[in-house]
Design an enzyme around this catalytic site. Structure first.
Site, PDB file in Angstrom:
ATOM      1  CE  LYS A  50      -2.198   1.504   3.588  1.00 51.45           C
ATOM      2  NZ  LYS A  50      -3.262   1.855   4.609  1.00 51.45           N
TER       3      LYS A  50
HETATM    4  C1  5RP Z   1      -2.904   5.069   8.786  1.00 49.93           C
HETATM    5  C2  5RP Z   1      -2.991   4.175   7.596  1.00 49.93           C
HETATM    6  C3  5RP Z   1      -4.279   4.262   6.823  1.00 49.93           C
HETATM    7  O1  5RP Z   1      -4.536   2.813   6.519  1.00 49.93           O
HETATM    8  C4  5RP Z   1      -3.904   4.793   5.368  1.00 49.93           C
HETATM    9  O2  5RP Z   1      -3.171   5.902   5.383  1.00 49.93           O
HETATM   10  C5  5RP Z   1      -5.195   5.187   4.546  1.00 49.93           C
HETATM   11  O3  5RP Z   1      -5.867   5.882   5.156  1.00 49.93           O
HETATM   12  P1  5RP Z   1      -6.065   7.269   4.469  1.00 49.93           P
HETATM   13  O4  5RP Z   1      -6.868   7.165   3.260  1.00 49.93           O
HETATM   14  O5  5RP Z   1      -6.908   8.184   5.445  1.00 49.93           O
HETATM   15  O6  5RP Z   1      -4.544   7.846   4.377  1.00 49.93           O
HETATM   16  O7  5RP Z   1      -2.016   3.514   7.211  1.00 49.93           O
HETATM   17  O8  5RP Z   1      -1.625   4.995   9.326  1.00 49.93           O
END
Ligand code: 5RP
Length: 293
Positions: free
Chosen positions: A205
């Protein structure tokens, strides 16, 4: 180990050339994994589109109560019909998510920082494999901090999770964190995603960036894009569209869903981009029709 002097800047990513080791299983880089791993990945990535809509609500693990997530028990159940995978902590899942939801689970297993810290890059693996198995986790979500002070410990966390996950056929999701001092450039994301993938993560991710298609081409496993800070819905849908056009295999949005005035409609619209190939303008029109109906 190669010394830094001898390294040339890579430039030929073959972005038009499909992944060459796809084999018979539709998730990039996973053809050689065992049945159990593939079953978990199929719980995450829709076999028809090959993509996923993850809803991230794990922010509380270091932010505490976050705007839009003040009431997990209210917010999450209403979004469940629109998403494929729940990305959350074990505390949120057990206390606020109906177990009969029949959705994939990306279990946040690291912890150790809070918003009171200047440096968020020092975490530990807080959830053991037995509890991940009890929760039927479809992947273990581990934060990695490439370039930060906590890089080594975060990559140790990642490797331990991958090792444990392989013992029980549970994939690992490597989350590429971007600290406030880190550059959100394709140069950084090419480095970070490739390191995390080469260490054995099955899903990465990260965030969208310029030349994102090169980041995707250089990464041998699927990339899911985080939404990042809240944007106007039209901009968030353009980000989603560009990410999917660039080769992302899904979105893992949190704030751009739960901080939207129309969270359910926004999630339903993201679904159209991810699974039905909507362009950003088609999606925004769809979103407006939903909220005005
Ligand atoms: C928080 C995370 C979240 O899962 C990731 O950032 C996705 O959330 P957003 O779309 O709000 O950024 O890793 O630490």
């Amino acid at each position: 180990m190669a010394d830094k002097e001898g390294l040339k800047i890579s430039k030929d990513y073959g972005v038009e050339i499909p992944f060459q080791n796809q084999g018979g299983f539709y998730v990039k880089g996973s053809d050689n994994l065992d049945w159990g791993m593939k079953k978990h990945l199929a719980n995450i990535f829709d076999p028809k589109s090959g993509n996923t809509v993850m809803f991230a609500f794990d922010h509380g693990y270091f932010m505490g109560s976050t705007a839009g997530l003040e009431r997990l028990d209210i917010v999450i159940p209403k979004l469940i019909p629109q998403i494929d995978v729940l990305m959350g902590t074990r505390g949120a899942l057990r206390s606020c998510v109906p177990p009969q939801c029949r959705k994939g689970v990306a279990l946040r297993v690291t912890s150790g920082s809070s918003m009171l810290n200047e440096d968020l890059s020092h975490e530990v693996v807080a959830v053991d494999m037995e509890d991940a198995i009890r929760l039927n986790a479809d992947c273990l979500a581990i934060q990695t901090f490439i370039g930060a002070d906590g890089q080594l410990s975060s990559l140790d966390n990642l490797s331990r999770a991958i090792n444990a996950g392989l013992r029980y056929s549970i994939p690992t999701l490597g989350v590429v964190a971007v600290g406030k001092d880190m550059e959100r450039t394709d140069r950084f994301f090419k480095l970070a995603t490739r390191i995390v993938a080469e260490l054995g993560a099955h899903i990465i991710k990260t965030y969208y960036c310029d030349n994102f298609e090169e980041v995707v081409a250089a990464c041998p496993v699927p990339i899911v894009v985080a939404g990042g800070k809240k944007l106007p819905e039209k901009e968030a849908l353009t980000l989603a569209y560009r990410a999917m056009q660039g080769g992302a295999r899904g979105l893992d949005m949190g704030r751009n869903i739960f901080q939207s005035e129309h969270a359910v409609e926004m999630a339903a619209t993201i679904r159209k981009v991810v699974h039905d190939g909507y362009t950003d303008s088609e999606a925004y029109q769809y979103y407006q029709d939903l909220i005005n109906s």
